[in-house]
Design an enzyme around this catalytic site. Sequence first.
Site, PDB file in Angstrom:
ATOM      1  N   ASP A  47     -88.340  -3.629  50.940  1.00  0.00           N
ATOM      2  CA  ASP A  47     -89.918  -4.085  50.393  1.00  0.00           C
ATOM      3  C   ASP A  47     -90.919  -2.985  50.660  1.00  0.00           C
ATOM      4  O   ASP A  47     -91.822  -3.227  51.130  1.00  0.00           O
ATOM      5  CB  ASP A  47     -90.111  -5.148  51.503  1.00  0.00           C
ATOM      6  N   GLU A  67     -82.588  -4.083  59.403  1.00  0.00           N
ATOM      7  CA  GLU A  67     -82.184  -5.302  58.687  1.00  0.00           C
ATOM      8  C   GLU A  67     -80.740  -5.292  57.500  1.00  0.00           C
ATOM      9  O   GLU A  67     -80.948  -5.727  56.742  1.00  0.00           O
ATOM     10  CB  GLU A  67     -83.106  -6.113  58.120  1.00  0.00           C
ATOM     11  N   GLU A 125     -90.695  -6.274  64.674  1.00  0.00           N
ATOM     12  CA  GLU A 125     -91.532  -6.464  63.492  1.00  0.00           C
ATOM     13  C   GLU A 125     -91.853  -7.959  63.736  1.00  0.00           C
ATOM     14  O   GLU A 125     -91.154  -8.871  63.993  1.00  0.00           O
ATOM     15  CB  GLU A 125     -90.979  -6.563  62.222  1.00  0.00           C
ATOM     16  N   TYR A 150     -90.352 -13.460  61.546  1.00  0.00           N
ATOM     17  CA  TYR A 150     -91.540 -13.943  60.902  1.00  0.00           C
ATOM     18  C   TYR A 150     -91.717 -15.320  61.082  1.00  0.00           C
ATOM     19  O   TYR A 150     -91.734 -16.043  60.033  1.00  0.00           O
ATOM     20  CB  TYR A 150     -91.612 -13.202  59.332  1.00  0.00           C
TER      21      TYR A 150
HETATM   22  C1  GCB Z   1     -89.241  -7.281  57.034  1.00  0.00           C
HETATM   23  C2  GCB Z   1     -88.742  -5.901  56.606  1.00  0.00           C
HETATM   24  C3  GCB Z   1     -89.970  -5.122  56.033  1.00  0.00           C
HETATM   25  C4  GCB Z   1     -90.870  -6.141  55.236  1.00  0.00           C
HETATM   26  C5  GCB Z   1     -91.275  -7.067  56.213  1.00  0.00           C
HETATM   27  C6  GCB Z   1     -92.068  -8.215  55.275  1.00  0.00           C
HETATM   28  O1  GCB Z   1     -88.340  -7.708  57.719  1.00  0.00           O
HETATM   29  O2  GCB Z   1     -88.136  -4.865  57.697  1.00  0.00           O
HETATM   30  O3  GCB Z   1     -89.487  -3.972  55.273  1.00  0.00           O
HETATM   31  O4  GCB Z   1     -91.953  -5.382  54.695  1.00  0.00           O
HETATM   32  O5  GCB Z   1     -90.338  -7.969  56.608  1.00  0.00           O
HETATM   33  O6  GCB Z   1     -93.443  -8.269  55.132  1.00  0.00           O
HETATM   34  O7  GCB Z   1     -91.414  -9.048  54.530  1.00  0.00           O
END
Ligand code: GCB
Length: 643
Positions: free
Chosen positions: A208, A449, A538, A502
């Site tokens: 990403d 990941e 994260e 997330y």
């Molecule tokens: C993740 C990734 C990261 C992305 C982020 C997102 O899990 O490790 O590279 O930018 O999520 O914002 O989706």
Amino acid sequence: MGSSGAERAAKRLFLAALCGVCQALQGGILFPTESPSREVKDVSGLWSFRADLSPERSRGFEQQWFKGPLAETGPVIDMPVPSSYNDITQDGKIQDFIGWVWYEKDVWVPSRWIQDRGTRIVLRVGSAHYYSMLWVNGVKVTEHVGGHLPFEADISGVLRQTSVNPCRITIAVNNTLTLETLPPGTIQYMNDRTRYPAGYFVQNTNFDFFNYAGIHRSVLLYTTPQAHIDDITVETTFSDNIGLVSFNVSVLGSSKPAVKVTLSAHDGRCVASADGSRGVLKVTDVNLWWPYLMHENPAYLYSMEVQATAEDGQTDVYTLPVGIRTIKVTNKQFLINNKPFYFHGVNKHEDADIRGKGFDWPLVVKDLNLMKWMGVNSFRTSHYPYAEEILQMADRHGIVIIDECPGVGIKDIRSFGNVSLAHHLTVMEELVRRDKNHPSVVMWSVANEPASEMPPAGLYFKELVSHTKSLDSSRPVTYITASNYARDLGAPYVDVICVNSYLSWYHDPGHTELISLQLNTQFDNWYGKYQKPIIQSEYGADAVPGLHSDPPMMFTEEYQKTVLQNYHNVFDQKRKEFVIGELIWNFADFMTSQNIIRVVGNKKGIFTRQRQPKAGAFLLRERYWRIANETGVLPTWARYPCL
Ligand code: GCB
């Protein structure tokens, strides 16, 4: 004819990748510094540039563009180095270009360097993404696979043979990603002629961030004596007030060099010295290297001067900053100098307007200042190794680093094969070789990941983690998982579990009320199964700067804040148990490829891409300083004024 263009470029790259893994790493890659025996000449600046737009991307090789001045084989434009080339022009074809681009610069080499045969002249590229070939005066001097680590070539012989001054340096760089590169990618040909023209292809990736390309870090010429210090490895520990620095110096070009090592304190006072290429220095009343906000005198660095004198009397001198500290991991804690360390920090990207991933001092210093302002004590080099200058700065300021290799987006089962693994091991060797002596680096991250639930992942990570430990037994090793605890096959091998999640964003979007329950479950499951300390590596939410709503709605600054607050409530419970850190995703907004879930890039930054704070930055600032006040010893100048 469907397999033309970039597919062949990809094949060319593939072959190079194979060569790359066949070659065992040779020698060291010490950061070039000046000393009484060494000179450095930075040849960054404006270079001539051309993208090879031929359908096969192979015209440059067919016409041997490296043989003569680039301007004689076609049009050239000015291209700054270091910088990504993508956002420099007004041409969309350059922005999204895939394949070979060509850089060239005429460089004056001081004639005394060339005349003195006792001088070794080295050409070094800080990094170029992804696969590079280098020529000097039309003679190939090296090639390198991998986009984020330095490479160099001894060009003394070529310069003396060709005796052309100024010398012409040509660098061809190919950004094609294949199943065996790191990060991996695939080239897809679009063969439906009703929708795509002949030869149309795209580069697919599973990560990403924008696949910025070009020469991203400085290009240097530097000298050493022919008999020179090739590598230095230090490992440190302490007992009571005695610091111990074991060192290992390798010298090339001399069979019996006389090596002398001297360690000096800040005030220049010699605190220990030894003769010989291996040994242990004892430092009484040691000043340990402590992280920022953990001690009133953080980031103490000694200066280790190494002198190697060859049989002919020539002496090479190299000075290495050395921080004395230890790292240990228990089943619940991360210990620096035997004291529990809690990571309150950020994930970053090397990313900015116009220059893309090009190294830029103003940006580096601004980011450091923002991190210190926020009370950040650590960051992770997501998702690739950063410029070594950034690590040096972290050494000097006491910012702790989780050093990550470019193993991001490993989702295709074909990228778990032997060729990929061999390349991944080589990249870890290059990374450890470059960063092993930095006190700021406290842990290696071998991937982000990956599809760690796929059957090959278990063996793959077992090998990768154990190889990394064999390269450096002094630091823990992890990889970053987003897999479910029950299906993750790599977790048994790591020292620390790093989890990305997330909640209320990619899962149950809009439902921040679920974060507490789900995050508690997440932590308890991981800890219950592995009994290893956990970092939330994260978490976050996109916020378009200036977008507001109350009650909070997704994409507003209020929603980002609410997500963070809900996570923090759980962290505050779990950090009393086994959670050892929290790293927000992300420090700043950053560019991604164009797709339907990104609005001109990823907006999960707590700062905009231009480094202006969103509401979340103030929230984190208050939190991080509060934690620092609770857990650390703050120098009076560093006390957060609001507390
Ligand atoms: C993740 C990734 C990261 C992305 C982020 C997102 O899990 O490790 O590279 O930018 O999520 O914002 O989706």
